[in-house]
Structures are given as C-alpha cells and as structure tokens.
Design a protein around this motif. Structure first.
Motif, PDB file in Angstrom:
ATOM      1  N   ASP A 209      29.162  38.450  25.969  1.00  0.00           N
ATOM      2  CA  ASP A 209      29.723  39.350  24.956  1.00  0.00           C
ATOM      3  C   ASP A 209      30.927  40.064  25.573  1.00  0.00           C
ATOM      4  O   ASP A 209      30.847  41.219  25.998  1.00  0.00           O
ATOM      5  CB  ASP A 209      28.678  40.358  24.490  1.00  0.00           C
ATOM      6  N   THR A 210      32.038  39.358  25.635  1.00  0.00           N
ATOM      7  CA  THR A 210      33.233  39.924  26.260  1.00  0.00           C
ATOM      8  C   THR A 210      33.843  41.041  25.422  1.00  0.00           C
ATOM      9  O   THR A 210      34.477  41.946  25.969  1.00  0.00           O
ATOM     10  CB  THR A 210      34.285  38.827  26.499  1.00  0.00           C
ATOM     11  N   VAL A 211      33.643  40.988  24.113  1.00  0.00           N
ATOM     12  CA  VAL A 211      34.188  42.051  23.250  1.00  0.00           C
ATOM     13  C   VAL A 211      33.542  43.393  23.598  1.00  0.00           C
ATOM     14  O   VAL A 211      34.221  44.405  23.764  1.00  0.00           O
ATOM     15  CB  VAL A 211      33.960  41.717  21.759  1.00  0.00           C
ATOM     16  N   GLU A 212      32.206  43.410  23.721  1.00  0.00           N
ATOM     17  CA  GLU A 212      31.513  44.646  24.085  1.00  0.00           C
ATOM     18  C   GLU A 212      31.830  45.042  25.525  1.00  0.00           C
ATOM     19  O   GLU A 212      31.967  46.228  25.841  1.00  0.00           O
ATOM     20  CB  GLU A 212      30.003  44.472  23.915  1.00  0.00           C
ATOM     21  N   ALA A 213      31.989  44.050  26.402  1.00  0.00           N
ATOM     22  CA  ALA A 213      32.356  44.349  27.785  1.00  0.00           C
ATOM     23  C   ALA A 213      33.708  45.050  27.841  1.00  0.00           C
ATOM     24  O   ALA A 213      33.883  46.026  28.582  1.00  0.00           O
ATOM     25  CB  ALA A 213      32.395  43.060  28.609  1.00  0.00           C
ATOM     26  N   VAL A 214      34.655  44.569  27.055  1.00  0.00           N
ATOM     27  CA  VAL A 214      35.978  45.196  27.007  1.00  0.00           C
ATOM     28  C   VAL A 214      35.868  46.631  26.490  1.00  0.00           C
ATOM     29  O   VAL A 214      36.490  47.547  27.023  1.00  0.00           O
ATOM     30  CB  VAL A 214      36.937  44.373  26.118  1.00  0.00           C
ATOM     31  N   ARG A 215      35.059  46.830  25.458  1.00  0.00           N
ATOM     32  CA  ARG A 215      34.886  48.188  24.907  1.00  0.00           C
ATOM     33  C   ARG A 215      34.333  49.136  25.969  1.00  0.00           C
ATOM     34  O   ARG A 215      34.801  50.273  26.125  1.00  0.00           O
ATOM     35  CB  ARG A 215      33.947  48.153  23.706  1.00  0.00           C
ATOM     36  N   LEU A 216      33.343  48.661  26.725  1.00  0.00           N
ATOM     37  CA  LEU A 216      32.747  49.490  27.764  1.00  0.00           C
ATOM     38  C   LEU A 216      33.763  49.815  28.859  1.00  0.00           C
ATOM     39  O   LEU A 216      33.858  50.957  29.316  1.00  0.00           O
ATOM     40  CB  LEU A 216      31.547  48.770  28.373  1.00  0.00           C
ATOM     41  N   LEU A 217      34.512  48.815  29.281  1.00  0.00           N
ATOM     42  CA  LEU A 217      35.505  49.039  30.337  1.00  0.00           C
ATOM     43  C   LEU A 217      36.592  50.007  29.881  1.00  0.00           C
ATOM     44  O   LEU A 217      37.040  50.854  30.653  1.00  0.00           O
ATOM     45  CB  LEU A 217      36.114  47.711  30.770  1.00  0.00           C
ATOM     46  N   LYS A 218      36.998  49.885  28.624  1.00  0.00           N
ATOM     47  CA  LYS A 218      38.009  50.804  28.098  1.00  0.00           C
ATOM     48  C   LYS A 218      37.494  52.247  28.057  1.00  0.00           C
ATOM     49  O   LYS A 218      38.255  53.203  28.214  1.00  0.00           O
ATOM     50  CB  LYS A 218      38.442  50.374  26.695  1.00  0.00           C
ATOM     51  N   SER A 219      36.177  52.398  27.862  1.00  0.00           N
ATOM     52  CA  SER A 219      35.606  53.746  27.762  1.00  0.00           C
ATOM     53  C   SER A 219      35.687  54.505  29.080  1.00  0.00           C
ATOM     54  O   SER A 219      35.626  55.733  29.097  1.00  0.00           O
ATOM     55  CB  SER A 219      34.145  53.667  27.297  1.00  0.00           C
ATOM     56  N   ALA A 229      41.053  47.381  36.948  1.00  0.00           N
ATOM     57  CA  ALA A 229      41.266  46.065  37.568  1.00  0.00           C
ATOM     58  C   ALA A 229      40.591  44.965  36.754  1.00  0.00           C
ATOM     59  O   ALA A 229      41.145  43.878  36.577  1.00  0.00           O
ATOM     60  CB  ALA A 229      40.734  46.077  38.997  1.00  0.00           C
ATOM     61  N   ARG A 230      39.410  45.245  36.250  1.00  0.00           N
ATOM     62  CA  ARG A 230      38.715  44.234  35.446  1.00  0.00           C
ATOM     63  C   ARG A 230      39.430  44.000  34.119  1.00  0.00           C
ATOM     64  O   ARG A 230      39.528  42.867  33.648  1.00  0.00           O
ATOM     65  CB  ARG A 230      37.276  44.679  35.194  1.00  0.00           C
ATOM     66  N   LEU A 231      39.916  45.076  33.525  1.00  0.00           N
ATOM     67  CA  LEU A 231      40.669  44.923  32.277  1.00  0.00           C
ATOM     68  C   LEU A 231      41.949  44.132  32.510  1.00  0.00           C
ATOM     69  O   LEU A 231      42.373  43.353  31.653  1.00  0.00           O
ATOM     70  CB  LEU A 231      40.987  46.299  31.689  1.00  0.00           C
ATOM     71  N   ALA A 232      42.553  44.332  33.681  1.00  0.00           N
ATOM     72  CA  ALA A 232      43.766  43.564  34.010  1.00  0.00           C
ATOM     73  C   ALA A 232      43.461  42.073  33.997  1.00  0.00           C
ATOM     74  O   ALA A 232      44.241  41.272  33.468  1.00  0.00           O
ATOM     75  CB  ALA A 232      44.292  43.991  35.380  1.00  0.00           C
ATOM     76  N   GLU A 233      42.327  41.683  34.553  1.00  0.00           N
ATOM     77  CA  GLU A 233      41.937  40.271  34.554  1.00  0.00           C
ATOM     78  C   GLU A 233      41.702  39.771  33.128  1.00  0.00           C
ATOM     79  O   GLU A 233      42.099  38.659  32.769  1.00  0.00           O
ATOM     80  CB  GLU A 233      40.655  40.092  35.378  1.00  0.00           C
ATOM     81  N   ILE A 234      41.075  40.605  32.331  1.00  0.00           N
ATOM     82  CA  ILE A 234      40.766  40.219  30.946  1.00  0.00           C
ATOM     83  C   ILE A 234      42.044  40.032  30.141  1.00  0.00           C
ATOM     84  O   ILE A 234      42.204  39.044  29.408  1.00  0.00           O
ATOM     85  CB  ILE A 234      39.851  41.275  30.299  1.00  0.00           C
ATOM     86  N   TYR A 235      42.982  40.960  30.272  1.00  0.00           N
ATOM     87  CA  TYR A 235      44.250  40.845  29.537  1.00  0.00           C
ATOM     88  C   TYR A 235      45.100  39.680  30.051  1.00  0.00           C
ATOM     89  O   TYR A 235      45.847  39.064  29.294  1.00  0.00           O
ATOM     90  CB  TYR A 235      45.044  42.143  29.631  1.00  0.00           C
ATOM     91  N   GLU A 236      44.955  39.371  31.332  1.00  0.00           N
ATOM     92  CA  GLU A 236      45.718  38.260  31.906  1.00  0.00           C
ATOM     93  C   GLU A 236      45.287  36.932  31.283  1.00  0.00           C
ATOM     94  O   GLU A 236      46.118  36.083  30.966  1.00  0.00           O
ATOM     95  CB  GLU A 236      45.519  38.221  33.424  1.00  0.00           C
ATOM     96  N   TYR A 237      43.976  36.769  31.111  1.00  0.00           N
ATOM     97  CA  TYR A 237      43.469  35.481  30.637  1.00  0.00           C
ATOM     98  C   TYR A 237      43.048  35.501  29.167  1.00  0.00           C
ATOM     99  O   TYR A 237      42.672  34.467  28.611  1.00  0.00           O
ATOM    100  CB  TYR A 237      42.282  35.042  31.503  1.00  0.00           C
ATOM    101  N   GLY A 238      43.102  36.672  28.538  1.00  0.00           N
ATOM    102  CA  GLY A 238      42.778  36.750  27.114  1.00  0.00           C
ATOM    103  C   GLY A 238      41.325  36.453  26.809  1.00  0.00           C
ATOM    104  O   GLY A 238      41.024  35.760  25.843  1.00  0.00           O
ATOM    105  N   THR A 239      40.410  36.983  27.627  1.00  0.00           N
ATOM    106  CA  THR A 239      38.981  36.789  27.373  1.00  0.00           C
ATOM    107  C   THR A 239      38.409  38.062  26.755  1.00  0.00           C
ATOM    108  O   THR A 239      38.414  39.109  27.379  1.00  0.00           O
ATOM    109  CB  THR A 239      38.235  36.482  28.683  1.00  0.00           C
TER     110      THR A 239
END
Length: 416
Positions: A209-219, A229-239
């Motif tokens: 559930d990458t969508v919820e993972a992104v929400r948690l990291l943004k919080s 750093a983790r969000l940077a990886e996510i935005y780099e690869y669009g996951t």
C-alpha cells in the motif's frame, strides 16, 4: 573594629550553601525526593548541572526501597554505563524487579532483553553467566501487553520481528498488525510511523500500500530527515504517487543536509550517474563516507564499490572486502552480494567458493536478483556447494523474471 567584624560575618554568610530542600528531603530518605533529584541530575533540570554519577546514585537509593520507576531508571543506567560501570546483567536484574511490580515499560524492556539474551560478564566479586535468548517467552510477554492495549509493546513486537529475518516471514501478519497499531496510536512517534510505512511499502503481512505509505511519510516529513529521504526515492521512481524528479532531488538534498545517511547515499549515487548534478566521483565518495560514519549499512556497499573500482579514491580491493564484510554483517543485501562476488572470483581476498555461496544465500533470501542469479549458477555447476541443477535453474528463472539479463542468457545456454 565593628566594620571589620561585620565584614567577616558577611563573608562567612556568603560561604554557606543556599538552602536545598529537595536535597535535604532526599538525604532524609524521602523516596519521591530521591527520584526527583536523580531526574534533575540526569537531565540537568531546575538549574542543576548534568551529573550522571549523582543521578545513578539517587536512582539507586530509591530503587533499594523498592520504588519501581527508580529500579527501572537505575537498570537503564547499568545497561548503558551511565554514571555506573556498564553491566547489562545488573541492568536486567533491576529492570526485572520493576517489571515484577507491573511497571509496563520495565516489562517491555525485560522482554526485549530476553529476546536476544545477554553475554556472560566477569565481575571482580562474582560472575554473571550468560542469559540464553528466549524469543518465544519474550514475545509471549509482549503479546499479553499488546492485547491489553500497550502501544509500547506493539511497537517493540514490530521492531523485533522486523529485525529478525526468519520471524519476519513467519510472523508477518502479526508484525503488520502490531506496526499498524503502534503508528495509529502514536502518530507523533517518528520511529513507529517509519516502521509501519516500511511494512506497507514492502507488502509485509498483507498487500503493498504505497499510497498509505506516502501519506504516513508526508505526515512526518518536516520532522524526519529519514522520511524526506524515503519520499525522495518515491518521487524519483513514481511509486505510490506521481513521479516528480525535481521534487525528489530537492527532498534528497534537504534530507542529506539534515544528516540522513540514506539521502547521502542517494545524493552520492546522483553524482556518479550525473543525475541532476555534475558527474563527480570524488563528491560521491565523500558522501558515501559521511553516511558510513553513521554505520548506515547501505553506505558500506557503496563505499566498498568505490574502493574496489577506484571511484573517487585510489583502488583498494582489500579495503573493499573489509567494508563489504561489515555491511554484510549488518544485513545489507548489496554488501552480502558483493562480498559473495569477491569470494567467488578472488577480488581483494583469496577465492572461497563456499564462503561465496554462504553470502549469496543470505542476499538471495532478501530477493536480491544478482545474488539469486549467482547462487543459481553455483548450484548448477556445483561451485562451493553440492551440485543441484534443478534448484539452480529454478533460481535462474526467478532472476530472469526479475529482469536479470545475465540470468536469461545463462538459461538459454544451459537449456541448450
């Protein structure tokens, strides 16, 4: 003469220490005052200077009177060598006393220590034998606390299982449930939120559930360089969110400046690949070195590769093997693969086929495609292990499905 006597009296009065009611109460044996005084010395509160020796002394005085919080605090001092000689065994004994009085955090820490056990300790007066690890007993204690609603126990269960490769697989559903509970009931706890985001990103114990993972990291983004750093990886690869290379780069830089070793490795890789920055191997090496100062496992393989191939630093294969070994022992899959490769082909160390197989297996168990391929080849050809072509070909097919070109090429040759 009168003025002289007055001056002497004034001087004498200035030498008398000001009244300290808390200290006097502690000296008189008041337990709450002893605990409060120890806390002030430990943290440097209420204008007292930090003095870990005095803090430990007053924690011990209160602990001897069976005060559970003081027993726990003194136990922690012994565990870490704060103000007293370091003795994890002594710390465990005091924490156990507090746990017997149902102090929750003591029960959790007692279980956590029991999970991994304690080494024997020689002592001038007597010897502590080693305390064997008992993961099942530890987990049983933590589960009971978790079922009573303990966030601390839930967090500890998730942390212990995540760090135990075997139980992470066997108890994946429990890990996910505990991590979810801890994150939900302590949204301000960065460690709990990061752990649950990791579980969701990797699909541990349930669907990814990458969508919820992104929400948690943004919080927690603004308070956690690791989340950045983790969000940077996510935005780099669009996951889990739309790809945004510029945002990925900006987050990576921010996180690296804030001290995230993950981001330092990301940024160093960018300098090697000339990804939104100039190609600069020396800068990459510096960033990898800074990340390794924090003992970040992934930095060991990045820095080892620099030494192995002479990237940003003189070539030093022996140093590379040393770094790969350190990273491998910390559980870094890339270091494990690279160490296996060095043993397999004699890079920076004598050839050791059985050692290569050992580390390929460790790395392959995490899904590392290169390690899966190399282990498959070793099994097909009987290198460092008994020949098992069937198992080897199965691994090679798995690596090929993951997109490994070399595995696919080997399969074409092996099948013919």
């Amino acid at each position: 003469m009168f003025l002289f006597c007055f001056a002497l009296e004034l001087f004498a009065s200035e030498q008398v220490a000001p009244a300290d009611p808390l200290l006097e109460a502690a000296r008189s044996g008041d337990i709450s005052s002893q605990l409060k005084l120890a806390d002030q010395y430990f943290f440097g509160r209420n204008k007292r200077r930090v003095d870990l020796h005095l803090a430990a002394y007053w924690f011990r005085r209160a602990a001897e009177k069976n005060e559970p919080q003081a027993q726990f605090n003194y136990g922690v001092c012994c565990l870490n060598g704060w103000g007293v000689p370091k003795s994890p065994q002594t710390g465990y004994l005091w924490i156990s006393r507090a746990a017997a009085q149902q102090l929750e955090k003591a029960q959790v820490m007692q279980a956590e220590l029991l999970y991994s056990g304690l080494e024997a300790e020689p002592d001038p007066q007597y010897r502590f034998p080693s305390m064997s690890a008992d993961p099942e007993k530890a987990l049983s204690t933590l589960r009971k606390l978790f079922e009573r609603g303990s966030v601390h126990a839930a967090s500890t269960i998730a942390k212990l299982l995540m760090g135990d490769t075997k139980r992470r697989v066997q108890n994946s559903f429990e890990l996910r449930r505990a991590a979810a509970y801890a994150a939900k009931h302590s949204p301000g706890n960065i460690e709990n939120v990061l752990l649950y985001a990791t579980v969701l990103q990797n699909g541990i114990g349930g669907p990814t559930d990458t969508v919820e993972a992104v929400r948690l990291l943004k919080s927690i983004e603004n308070s956690s360089p690791e989340a950045m750093a983790r969000l940077a990886e996510i935005y780099e690869y669009g996951t889990g969110t739309a790809s945004d290379p510029r945002k990925a780069y900006d987050l990576c830089c921010r996180a690296a400046r804030a001290g995230s070793p993950r981001a330092m490795v990301q940024l160093g890789t960018r300098y090697l690949e000339a990804n939104m920055v100039p190609h600069d191997p020396v800068m990459a090496f510096k960033l990898f070195s800074e990340a390794w100062k924090q003992t970040y496992p992934r930095a060991a393989s990045a820095l080892g590769n620099c030494h192995l191939h002479g990237i940003g630093t003189p070539r030093d294969p022996a140093k590379a093997v040393e770094l790969f070994m350190q990273g491998a022992n910390l559980g870094d899959p890339e270091s494990q693969y690279q160490l296996g490769f060095c043993f397999r082909y004699g890079r920076g160390t004598p050839r050791d086929p059985s050692g290569a197989v050992h580390w390929f297996k460790a790395s392959a168990s995490t899904g590392h495609p290169d390690a899966i391929r190399e282990l498959g080849i070793c099994l097909v050809r009987g290198i460092g292990t008994a020949s098992d072509p069937s198992a080897g070909l199965q691994l090679l097919r798995e690596a090929a499905r993951k997109g490994d070109v070399q595995a696919a090429e080997f399969l074409r040759g092996a099948i013919r």
